[in-house]
Design a protein around this motif. Structure first.
Motif, PDB file in Angstrom:
ATOM      1  N   SER A 154       0.850  -1.139  -0.080  1.00 27.41           N
ATOM      2  CA  SER A 154      -0.004   0.050  -0.120  1.00 27.41           C
ATOM      3  C   SER A 154       0.924   1.222  -0.090  1.00 27.41           C
ATOM      4  O   SER A 154       1.932   1.241   0.650  1.00 27.41           O
ATOM      5  CB  SER A 154      -0.772   0.002   1.305  1.00 27.41           C
ATOM      6  OG  SER A 154      -1.721   1.025   1.036  1.00 27.41           O
ATOM      7  N   SER A 155       0.420   2.253  -0.555  1.00 30.23           N
ATOM      8  CA  SER A 155       0.888   3.650  -0.534  1.00 30.23           C
ATOM      9  C   SER A 155       0.086   4.237   0.528  1.00 30.23           C
ATOM     10  O   SER A 155      -1.009   3.688   0.829  1.00 30.23           O
ATOM     11  CB  SER A 155       0.825   4.483  -1.752  1.00 30.23           C
ATOM     12  OG  SER A 155      -0.160   4.588  -2.326  1.00 30.23           O
ATOM     13  N   ASP A 156       0.606   5.355   1.020  1.00 35.25           N
ATOM     14  CA  ASP A 156      -0.242   6.331   1.916  1.00 35.25           C
ATOM     15  C   ASP A 156       0.133   7.828   1.468  1.00 35.25           C
ATOM     16  O   ASP A 156       1.486   7.942   1.523  1.00 35.25           O
ATOM     17  CB  ASP A 156       0.175   6.000   3.333  1.00 35.25           C
ATOM     18  CG  ASP A 156      -0.633   6.740   4.339  1.00 35.25           C
ATOM     19  OD1 ASP A 156      -2.067   6.908   4.027  1.00 35.25           O
ATOM     20  OD2 ASP A 156      -0.247   7.150   5.307  1.00 35.25           O
ATOM     21  N   HIS A 157      -0.720   8.554   1.787  1.00 41.08           N
ATOM     22  CA  HIS A 157      -0.412  10.007   1.288  1.00 41.08           C
ATOM     23  C   HIS A 157      -0.665  10.645   2.808  1.00 41.08           C
ATOM     24  O   HIS A 157      -1.695  11.223   2.704  1.00 41.08           O
ATOM     25  CB  HIS A 157      -1.256  10.567   0.035  1.00 41.08           C
ATOM     26  CG  HIS A 157      -1.024  11.834  -0.513  1.00 41.08           C
ATOM     27  ND1 HIS A 157      -1.670  12.649  -1.433  1.00 41.08           N
ATOM     28  CD2 HIS A 157       0.086  12.727  -0.248  1.00 41.08           C
ATOM     29  CE1 HIS A 157      -0.956  13.698  -1.725  1.00 41.08           C
ATOM     30  NE2 HIS A 157      -0.227  13.731  -1.065  1.00 41.08           N
ATOM     31  N   LEU A 158       0.453  11.027   3.539  1.00 37.60           N
ATOM     32  CA  LEU A 158       0.454  11.830   4.525  1.00 37.60           C
ATOM     33  C   LEU A 158       0.615  13.229   4.279  1.00 37.60           C
ATOM     34  O   LEU A 158       1.904  13.470   3.813  1.00 37.60           O
ATOM     35  CB  LEU A 158       1.152  11.309   5.575  1.00 37.60           C
ATOM     36  CG  LEU A 158       1.186  12.025   7.189  1.00 37.60           C
ATOM     37  CD1 LEU A 158      -0.356  12.062   7.807  1.00 37.60           C
ATOM     38  CD2 LEU A 158       2.184  11.333   8.036  1.00 37.60           C
ATOM     39  N   TYR A 159      -0.224  14.186   4.489  1.00 37.41           N
ATOM     40  CA  TYR A 159       0.213  15.406   3.855  1.00 37.41           C
ATOM     41  C   TYR A 159       0.033  16.739   5.058  1.00 37.41           C
ATOM     42  O   TYR A 159       0.114  17.963   4.729  1.00 37.41           O
ATOM     43  CB  TYR A 159      -0.520  16.001   2.437  1.00 37.41           C
ATOM     44  CG  TYR A 159      -2.200  15.919   2.691  1.00 37.41           C
ATOM     45  CD1 TYR A 159      -2.838  16.785   3.247  1.00 37.41           C
ATOM     46  CD2 TYR A 159      -2.972  14.811   2.304  1.00 37.41           C
ATOM     47  CE1 TYR A 159      -4.326  16.580   3.566  1.00 37.41           C
ATOM     48  CE2 TYR A 159      -4.332  14.611   2.488  1.00 37.41           C
ATOM     49  CZ  TYR A 159      -4.994  15.674   2.895  1.00 37.41           C
ATOM     50  OH  TYR A 159      -6.256  15.541   3.057  1.00 37.41           O
ATOM     51  N   ILE A 160      -0.527  16.286   6.107  1.00 36.39           N
ATOM     52  CA  ILE A 160      -0.512  17.164   7.361  1.00 36.39           C
ATOM     53  C   ILE A 160       0.127  16.854   8.452  1.00 36.39           C
ATOM     54  O   ILE A 160       0.160  15.524   8.815  1.00 36.39           O
ATOM     55  CB  ILE A 160      -2.150  17.165   7.644  1.00 36.39           C
ATOM     56  CG1 ILE A 160      -2.426  18.511   8.607  1.00 36.39           C
ATOM     57  CG2 ILE A 160      -2.616  15.907   8.067  1.00 36.39           C
ATOM     58  CD1 ILE A 160      -3.775  18.619   8.800  1.00 36.39           C
ATOM     59  N   TYR A 161       0.944  17.524   9.038  1.00 34.46           N
ATOM     60  CA  TYR A 161       1.992  17.409   9.979  1.00 34.46           C
ATOM     61  C   TYR A 161       2.096  18.455  11.241  1.00 34.46           C
ATOM     62  O   TYR A 161       3.030  19.059  11.467  1.00 34.46           O
ATOM     63  CB  TYR A 161       3.474  17.341   9.156  1.00 34.46           C
ATOM     64  CG  TYR A 161       3.627  16.316   8.210  1.00 34.46           C
ATOM     65  CD1 TYR A 161       4.258  15.152   8.647  1.00 34.46           C
ATOM     66  CD2 TYR A 161       3.386  16.676   6.794  1.00 34.46           C
ATOM     67  CE1 TYR A 161       4.314  14.101   7.636  1.00 34.46           C
ATOM     68  CE2 TYR A 161       3.490  15.540   5.919  1.00 34.46           C
ATOM     69  CZ  TYR A 161       4.107  14.615   6.367  1.00 34.46           C
ATOM     70  OH  TYR A 161       4.238  13.496   5.356  1.00 34.46           O
TER      71      TYR A 161
END
Length: 468
Positions: free
Chosen positions: A127-134
């Protein structure tokens, strides 16, 4: 060295490396695995009769491990939020950004494992995962460490948002980052974690969130950085009508034209959704081998539309499947996603003006399984997964055909039943030669305490948002 024998399966769907639409379906076959690779596949009588572990696969369908090309795993903490259950994309985001601003490193770690557990138990191995909030010290490292513990093959994408509301973007200013910091942290992650070797368990990709949340300069510099390091590029593109209107108003072009102008087309790029990709955009994607992550459940949930997947495939666009975020699906069942892709493609064709002569054959069961396996592998730039063959990574899923959902179907067509009947959980999931789901149970982590902690954190996150 360790060996694993998947013995005497009722049906093994291998798929073809060169042509994902072509499946080789072997009956009464076995698969012999040594360490992390498939060493032999064929009639049970022709393979070694013993191994360190033998799984009796009689009455089971074996498929390549399913591949998920787009996700936002942290969103499992905000499933079914009442305020946004009936919202379209932009309203949905505006309602959730203030909640996600309360994310902590523990929340990201735990939610990633919950999302991955759900995927693994549906037969998904990569799986890919798109984490864009940190916010609050969250790092992509939190997701990567979670994947390593649970045993999933992982494409971790360093997402980002840099244009807040005060600059005409969609997200609140308090959840965006500076371009320079984003690029520096992305470089750190690539250098620390990205593995370009055959069979790699962790890849890192560069993934500014979307044209409506990052600057033009960040898009360009991200492409330059990715190509300097030989890693892939990912973002959202042409998801719904508002997305198209934003691109035309802000950039005076379509999303595909915007991507072309910024260097975001190519065999090393994949875009999520592309629901509103026009004929010119499809031609651009096909000519450059730019990939698409098709997310049918999310597109339906947010009323974004029906992506022209058959038109893309016919043109030569690489297409894989994505479950998308847990707050816009709101599940992560890869067989279910493939089934939805099949059904949506058929009804989408029927809804076109005057209909057509071949609606029911617009997407077949084998087409849908190809999207979920070899298609996804191609979109992620992986030649070592997505099909079963000697020398390939030992990633596979097994489904018990003697269960209620297959009754009356598996006797006629096991693969057709997998996609057309009720979407089953996997009986076994093997990742890199390791059994991570055994007899329908997660084998790498205790699931009950994980879910309990996840639910407590979800409640904590919602309560914190209400006090802001």
């Amino acid at each position: 060295m360790s060996t694993l024998l998947i013995h005497n399966a009722h049906c093994v769907a291998t798929f073809d490396h060169a042509d994902p639409s072509q499946a080789s379906e072997l009956r009464d076959a076995s698969i012999f695995i040594r360490d992390h690779r498939i060493e032999a596949i064929g009639p049970a009588a022709d393979l070694p009769p013993t191994a360190d572990e033998v799984i009796d696969a009689r009455g089971h369908l074996v498929t390549p491990g399913l591949v998920n090309t787009h996700h936002h795993m942290y969103q499992s903490l905000t499933r079914a939020i009442p305020a946004v259950q009936n919202a379209e994309l932009f309203s949905w985001l505006r309602g959730l950004y203030p909640i996600w601003a309360g994310l902590t490193p523990e929340m990201v770690h735990v939610s990633t494992q919950v999302a991955m557990a759900e995927l693994l138990m549906s037969g998904c191995t990569t799986s890919s995962d798109h984490l864009y909030i940190y916010p609050n010290g969250v790092r992509l490292d939190d997701s990567i460490e979670a994947a390593q513990q649970i045993g999933m093959r992982f494409v971790a994408t360093r997402g980002s948002m840099s244009v807040g509301q005060s600059q005409g973007g969609l997200p609140p200013d308090r959840v965006v980052e500076k371009d320079d910091f984003i690029l520096k942290d992305t470089q750190r992650l690539i250098e620390r974690y990205h593995d370009a070797s055959f069979g790699a368990m962790v890849n890192v990709a560069v993934a500014p969130c979307s044209p409506f949340s990052v600057s033009r300069d960040l898009m360009r510099e991200s492409a330059r950085l990715a190509r300097q390091y030989g890693v892939r590029l990912h973002t959202h593109l042409a998801e719904n009508d508002h997305d198209i209107a934003y691109s035309r108003e802000k950039f005076n072009c379509t999303p595909a034209q915007y991507a072309q102008d910024l260097g975001w087309l190519g065999h090393d790029v994949w875009h999520a959704h592309s629901v509103k990709l026009d004929d010119e955009g499809i031609s651009l994607f096909a000519a450059t081998r730019t990939g698409v992550a098709h997310c049918p459940c999310s597109n339906m949930r947010l009323a974004s539309g029906i992506a022209p997947i058959r038109k893309m495939l016919n043109a030569g666009v690489p297409v894989g499947l994505g479950v998308d975020g847990c707050a816009s699906n709101d599940g992560a069942h890869m067989v279910g996603e493939a089934r939805q892709a099949l059904l949506l493609a058929r009804v989408g064709r029927a809804l076109e003006p005057f209909g057509c002569d071949h609606g029911p054959s617009e997407m077949t069961a084998r087409d849908a399984l190809a999207l979920a396996t070899r298609g996804g592998a191609e979109v992620l730039g992986r030649t070592d997964i997505g099909h079963l063959a000697v020398g390939q990574c030992a990633d596979l899923a097994m489904f018990d055909l003697d269960t209620l959902g297959f009754a009356g179907g598996a006797v006629h067509d096991p693969i057709g039943s997998l996609l057309l009947c009720a979407s089953p959980q996997a009986a076994y999931t093997v990742v890199n030669g390791r059994v991570v789901v055994r007899e329908g149970r997660l084998a790498t982590l205790e699931l009950a305490p994980l879910v309990q902690r996840h639910n407590a954190l979800a409640q904590q996150l919602a309560q914190a948002a209400r006090t802001v």
